[in-house]
Structure formats: structure tokens, C-alpha cells
Design a protein around this motif. Sequence first.
Motif, PDB file in Angstrom:
ATOM      1  N   ASP A  11      12.389  -9.855  36.744  1.00 17.69           N
ATOM      2  CA  ASP A  11      10.936  -9.974  36.821  1.00 17.69           C
ATOM      3  C   ASP A  11      10.569 -10.753  38.079  1.00 17.69           C
ATOM      4  O   ASP A  11      10.690 -11.969  38.126  1.00 17.69           O
ATOM      5  CB  ASP A  11      10.415 -10.691  35.564  1.00 17.69           C
ATOM      6  CG  ASP A  11       8.917 -10.516  35.381  1.00 17.69           C
ATOM      7  OD1 ASP A  11       8.275  -9.961  36.293  1.00 17.69           O
ATOM      8  OD2 ASP A  11       8.401 -10.918  34.324  1.00 17.69           O
ATOM      9  N   GLU A  12      10.172 -10.056  39.102  1.00 13.13           N
ATOM     10  CA  GLU A  12       9.847 -10.642  40.412  1.00 13.13           C
ATOM     11  C   GLU A  12      10.931 -11.609  40.892  1.00 13.13           C
ATOM     12  O   GLU A  12      10.686 -12.800  41.058  1.00 13.13           O
ATOM     13  CB  GLU A  12       8.472 -11.315  40.355  1.00 13.13           C
ATOM     14  CG  GLU A  12       7.385 -10.333  39.982  1.00 13.13           C
ATOM     15  CD  GLU A  12       5.987 -10.867  40.237  1.00 13.13           C
ATOM     16  OE1 GLU A  12       5.813 -11.622  41.201  1.00 13.13           O
ATOM     17  OE2 GLU A  12       5.086 -10.519  39.470  1.00 13.13           O
TER      18      GLU A  12
ATOM     19  N   SER B 284       5.466  -8.420  32.375  1.00 15.65           N
ATOM     20  CA  SER B 284       6.308  -9.489  31.831  1.00 15.65           C
ATOM     21  C   SER B 284       6.333  -9.463  30.313  1.00 15.65           C
ATOM     22  O   SER B 284       7.360  -9.753  29.694  1.00 15.65           O
ATOM     23  CB  SER B 284       5.810 -10.856  32.305  1.00 15.65           C
ATOM     24  OG  SER B 284       5.871 -10.938  33.703  1.00 15.65           O
TER      25      SER B 284
ATOM     26  N   GLN C 299      10.283 -14.415  35.203  1.00 13.32           N
ATOM     27  CA  GLN C 299       9.378 -14.730  36.306  1.00 13.32           C
ATOM     28  C   GLN C 299       9.321 -16.241  36.547  1.00 13.32           C
ATOM     29  O   GLN C 299       9.245 -16.696  37.666  1.00 13.32           O
ATOM     30  CB  GLN C 299       7.989 -14.197  35.950  1.00 13.32           C
ATOM     31  CG  GLN C 299       7.053 -14.099  37.122  1.00 13.32           C
ATOM     32  CD  GLN C 299       5.800 -13.322  36.776  1.00 13.32           C
ATOM     33  OE1 GLN C 299       5.583 -12.926  35.637  1.00 13.32           O
ATOM     34  NE2 GLN C 299       4.973 -13.092  37.766  1.00 13.32           N
TER      35      GLN C 299
ATOM     36  N   GLY D 103       1.791 -14.317  35.508  1.00 15.09           N
ATOM     37  CA  GLY D 103       2.233 -15.093  36.666  1.00 15.09           C
ATOM     38  C   GLY D 103       1.229 -15.055  37.814  1.00 15.09           C
ATOM     39  O   GLY D 103       0.841 -16.091  38.363  1.00 15.09           O
TER      40      GLY D 103
HETATM   41 MG   LIG Z   1       4.576 -11.103  35.167  1.00 17.42          MG
END
Ligand SMILES: [Mg+2]
Lengths: 347, 503
Positions: free
Chosen positions: B174-175, B52, B94, B408
Motif C-alpha cells: 500500500d503506497e 486501503s 500505508q 492516508g
Molecule cells: Mg490508503
Amino acid sequence: MQMLRTLRGSNNEGVLALVLLTLIIAMSIISPAFLSAGTAFSTLRSATVPLIFALAVLVVIVSGGIDVSFAAVAIFSAYTAVSFAITTAPDLPAFAIIGFAIAIGAVLGLFNGVVIARFRLPTLIVTLGTQGVFVGVMYTYVGATYYAQLPPSLASLSSVTVIDFATGTGRASLHVMAVVAIGLSLIIWWMLTRTMFGRALYAIGGDAEAARRAGFRVMRTQVLVYVLVGVLAAIAGVAHMVMGRSANPQDLVGDELDIIAAVVLGGASIFGGRGSVLGTVLGVILIQVINNSLLLAGVPSAWLRAAVGMLLIAGVGIQAIAARKKARRVHTVDEQKADRVVEEVAS
Amino acid sequence: MASPPTAAVEPVLAVHGITKRFGGVTALAGVSLDLLPGEVHCLAGENGCGKSTLIKIISGVERPDSGEVIIDGVAHSRMNATSAITSGVQVIYQDFSLFPNLTVAENIVLTAEVAGRQKLYRAASVRPKARAIVDELQLDLDLDSEVGDLSVADKQLTAICRALVHAARVIIMDEPTTALTHTEVARLFAVVERLRARGVALVFVSHKLEEVLAISQRVTIMRSGRVVTSGLASDFDRRSIAEHMTGSELDESRLVADLDESAAPRLVVSHLDLPGAFHDVSFSVRPGEILGVTGLLGSGRTEIAEAIFGARPAASGEIFIDGRRADIRSIPDAVDAGIGYVPEDRLSQGLFLEKSIADNIVAGSLDRHRNRWHGLDRARIRATIAGLFSDLKINAPNPEAPVRSLSGGNAQRVVLAKWLATEPKVLVLNGPTVGVDVGSKAQILDLLRKAAARGMAIIVISDDAPELVSCCHRVLVVARGRVTHELSGDEITAEIIHERMAA
Ligand SMILES: [Mg+2]
Ligand SMILES: Nc1ncnc2c1ncn2[C@@H]1O[C@H](COP(=O)(O)OP(=O)(O)OP(=O)(O)O)[C@@H](O)[C@H]1O
């Protein structure tokens, strides 16, 4: 249901309008003289300065901050401009005096904004501090003399009315400054709903970090907000002097709570990101009408402050309860939608 | 999958030798990467390895200490958010980075308007633009509801729509799929393929390795702020990615402890009903048992958990804990009855972001750490914090670091730690390993097994089939608000779970 939602408005403006209407009807039943163009215009007149202040407070609250120095800015800029005109340039035209006041207001606002945005300090603390500083500087360097007479150009504005007619009970007239306040309301409404600057305010009030990531220029916008507050405050300060026909450096400061209460009552969230001009206008008028009717009913003025305080608590309380209700709302499962999803997965 | 583009293609965006330190923590140590048009580039790596942070540097949200970002051959020593967006970089963060006070439509459209340097805002044009992208993804989002009122999955979908509404040349995700289930993921991937055909370069970060392998052409694997390997996706499989990430082998074998058949159930749920959400739900969990609950998004699985925890109490039905009827009308009722809940939307529901990890861990369990005189037992508090901090392998210099500074996946571990510290009788976990890297998943499941062994009854809500297989004694499948299947013993395999979910 949808219609109810629309009627209620996104910030409970509908509820507020209803309360206001009920109050007016109740007052007219109690004293028939209440319901007249004269009362309406005089309410508008007494709401003029609070409304301009409230617009300024609305703008900061939407952007997620708070400003308690607006009254100090107003009196500083208006008094400085007026006393300059009286002592050194008595022939200055009205627009120049007003322009001078606005310029001072903008500079003071800029000072607030730069301190807040640059050093990332809490807005309440900064403006509490600058409020004292502004008043102190004004007494020390500008003076503390009470001027019972405005410079001639401004004084002539004092008696300008836009609508003026005789009624059964006397004269009803709409002061030119009330028209200025209405105009400013329209401008701020347009700015909040129709410009990207307005969107930036809501975005920053909602989540400042997300606003930065989305490409909003957060610091610049914040500084501009406080400059705008300064400008509006200066206009309110001049309006106050024009309507009061005198310049008293001890006026205005101390009544900040009424204004903030009106704005919060009008649906602006103290946590930022929410609020509308319509709600603010209704909030200001509601507080004026309550003040007027309590006075009319012979309630001592000390109780008026208590009433305003109670309204502020009610306004904030309603917001808190609504937020809690929202959090508990069931995200209902739409059966048809679920069926569709299942079919698609199966196919 | 289509073959990757030839090496002759110029990268749209490249980063060179990026280094970034946060105080004493080195988040990135000389990372280089290039993104080619028409290619999905996957970034994989353990929690806290710097994915991230790298993304935030590319999008101008963080400044690198050294290194440069090169866009169309022009090197920038640092980007800023506006210049990144105007040069066509879009990021799905995220944490979503949405505006909770604005509507879905406004959220979707607003950044494009900012990037376009518009002065005026035309409210009327917002809905059609948002509608177009929502329809392209075939989503069922209510454009007029405020984002703050949405479920996590809908928030994530809104964030995805927002990134796709731009004519971007680089899209970084991001995810993006943590809260989504198969259907939405499949639709997202279809759109990704279309974008790829249009020549857009995409970066995809996910801890779901099947997704990584399904969507990407190239994979870059990071560990502790460095790139360990990079190559064609076709040269990797789940196992090898996991090995590069963690440096050790992946363990996903099924491991469930024997249960004491004679023990009385710890939790009994009987005929629970909440109109519009779920109907006639009954089940029981024994001490030491781990019960899996799975189902599609909107099936009612989250609502059932929230009813047990009192967040949205059921309209009728009964809940018994250790044979005693618990009248659960609110969250405090549930906590008093000994129920803990790890919510789905952790960043907004579970944590005090500005407070330290230590404070967050004990935030829910101060009453369990009192001495004889009702004062706080500092020594025991310290022991609890130290124990959970190391058991959960939270990647931070020390427990005093603020939660905001965690990656995260590590923030999620803090929520887990907080609830484990309360030692509830019944612990309900909604997606306990969402966003946790494959290596640490095994450790977290192990922790749950240990907690169960102490007599806790555990309910795991998840749609990660391998995870359910690995730790659950039984699995309930929920569809349209009803429990439709109960799987146990040999029936618990990833294939059967998938089948029953779709049936
Ligand atoms: Mg991350
Ligand atoms: N603002 C910050 N202050 C201090 N440390 C930070 C900050 N942001 C990130 N870090 C640290 O930098 C490291 C990398 O974090 P990053 O968020 O990039 O990890 P990640 O690879 O995205 O992990 P995850 O898979 O869990 O999301 C972590 O050790 C994290 O604690």
C-alpha cells in the motif's frame, strides 16, 4: 563509542549500576561496617518482596499498561490461603498453601485482564478500581483478623536459610525467599528475552495496532499478562508473610509507589515497550540501599517517602529528556554513501 | 514487460462482493478482484476511494459487512490477521505498522516468527535473517538502530524488508514508495520482478502513475468504493488512468504567476551550515514566489528545511525574514518569526490522530483567532475550518470526524490545512503532495499558488519533477549537502531536473 553504548545498556542500566556503586562506596567510607556480607544479605532480604512485585510491574509496564492492584492481589491471595489453612486445615503442607494462594492470585489477575482487554478500558483506572474491590471483599468475606502465628508448615519455612555463616559482627544468612526472588528474576528475564510471549509484550507495548496486524494475539496476551501479575503478586504476598512470620491483612497495600518508582528508575518506560529485568533489579536494590543508608544516617522515615517520590520524578525526567534529545539527533549524511548512490544513479 | 499469464491460471486469492461501511460512510460497495500468480496487480483511485480498506479486509485487519475472501478456492467470510499471514498474505501498510521500540532487525524478522507459531525466540538468528533480505535489496539499513529513530524513508524500507522476508504467495504493497527516490524504487522493482518470476502474486498501490505503469501487468481502478474498470496495464496510459480515477481530464500544465521584480526578498538564507548534514547553503525567496528544492534521499534537503524551522538548528549561518535577522534556535523561534513547516513524516509529526479534523486544523493558529479581549473568536474559527475543509476537498462526512478515520491522502490534507491556517510569512512544505491522488494534486498546487499570491514565500521540497515544473518559479538542486544547481525559467523541465539530480 560503540563500547560506551554497550556499557550504558539499552535502558541506562550501566548508569544505574554506576550510581549504585558510587553510593555503596560512599556509604562504606562513611561507615566501614556498611561494606560486609551481612549488609549485603540483609539488603537482599529486605529487597525480596519488592523485587518480586517489581518483576510483576515490569511485565505490565513493558506491555504498555500499568497495574496498581498488585499489592491488593498479594495480600488478598496470601491472607486468604493462610487464614483458610489456620481455620480449617492446619495440617496443609506448605506447597499446598502456596499453590492455593497462587491460584487465587491468578483468578484475581484474570479478572483484571478480562475487564481491561474485553472492554478496552484504561489499565490505571481499572486496577485502581479493582484494588479497592479486592481489599473490600477480603475484609468482608475472608476477615480482618491479625494472625500472629502462621500454619506450622509455613512457619517452618520462615527460618530456612540457604547460606549461613558467622561474621565478625554477627551472623549473615540468605533467606530461602531471597533465593526464590532471584530464581523468579531469572525466569522473567528468560521469558522477556527468549520467548515469543516476551516479544509479544514488547511489540504490544510499542504499538498495539501494529502488533495485531502482525498476527500477535493481543487480547490473549494482555489477559495473560495480568494473570502473570496475579501469580507473582501472590508469591510476593506469601513471601512477605513467611519472612514476617505473621499474617496481617493491613500489610503491603499503600507501598505501590515504591515499587513503580523502582521499575521506572530501572529504565522501564511508562509509555510501554521498554524495560529490562537487570534494570529493574538494580532499581529495586538502589531504592533499598538508599532507604537503608538514610535510616542509618538517622533521617526520619517520613523523609524516605519524599526521597522515593523524588527518585520517581528523576527517573521519569531522565526518560523524557532522553526522548527529546533523540528526536533532535541529526540524521547525518554519510558522504561515502551519498557518493555511492550518486554513482549508481548516474550509471 | 513480460506478457500476462493466460486466463486459465487459478487465482491465488480473490475477493467477491466486498461491502464495508464505517458509520454512515460506505468505504466499499461490492468490490470483486482476483490475483493471479506471477502478476503485479495495480490498484488505483482517488484518496478515500477504499484501497486501503480493501487491503485491510484481505489481511484480516477489518471485517467486511458482506462478501468473501477466497484463498486457494476456500471462501472465508472474514479473515483474521493470523490466518491471513499463515495462508501467505503479506502486507506493507500505508502507515508501515512497525514497532518503534524494536530494532530494524527485530522488526523485519518478528512477524515471520509469529506466523511460524514459534514459542521460543532465538535472538541470535534474527540478524542473519534480516541481513539476508537487506543485502538482497542492497540497502544501507543499520540493523541495530531502533525503528523509532529512523528517517521516514528508512522506516518504509524496513516495512518493505519485513514483507519480503516471508516466503509469501501474495504481497500487497500500500503506497510502498512514498518516501523513496529513484534508486530505491528501482531496487524494489527489481525484487518485485524476481518475486513475480517465482509465481508470487503482488498488489501495488501508488499515486505515482509512472510507477504503476512500469511495474504492473493488470490495473484495477476504483472510485468511491466501486471498481470502475479493470484491464491489462498495456491498455492504459497516465492520462486514461487519471481520467478513470477522477472522471475528468488531467491538468499538469506549468502555471506560475509573474513576480514583482522590485520586491525585497521575504526570506534570505545565508551561509547556513550544519556539519554532517549541509554546507554553505544560501538562497532567497521573494513574496509570492514558489521555490522548489529537490535532491536525492540523504542529500540534505530535509535537513535544510528542518534547520530553517528550528527543528535541528544550523550550527552557523544566518536567516533573515523581511530583512530582519531571525535567530532560530528552536521550533517556537521559527514559528514566532513567521515560518511554517509541513513535515515529511506526517502521521508521526503533524497530527493529533484521535482529535477531530476541525481541532487539528486550528491547532496551530489559535492565537490568530483571538478577538479584542483575547478570547477565542468562535465565528472566525468556524469560518477558517469550513473554508479549508472545502478548499482542500477533505473526504470526510464532516469536520468533526477524527483524523484517525481518514484515508492516508486525506490525513495529509489536514496537515496542509493546519499550516495554511497559520498564514505564515514563509511556508516550507516537505513533499506536499506525497500520497495525494493525481486529481487532487492540481488542486493542492493551486492552493499553494493562491497562498503565494497573498504574499507568502513558499518552499516546496519534492522529487516529483512534474509537480515542481507545474508550480515553481525556481528550482534548487541539492546534492551531498550543497546547492549544486539553480534552475529558472525555461530550464525548469522534468528532463533537466532529473538530469541535474543525478549529475
Ligand atoms: Mg490508503
Ligand atoms: N476506521 C475508520 N473509521 C471511519 N471511516 C473510515 C475508517 N477507515 C477508513 N474510513 C473511510 O473509508 C474511506 C476509504 O478509506 P481508505 O483508507 O480505504 O482510502 P484509500 O483509497 O486508501 O485512500 P488514500 O489514497 O488516501 O490512501 C474514506 O472515506 C475513509 O474516511
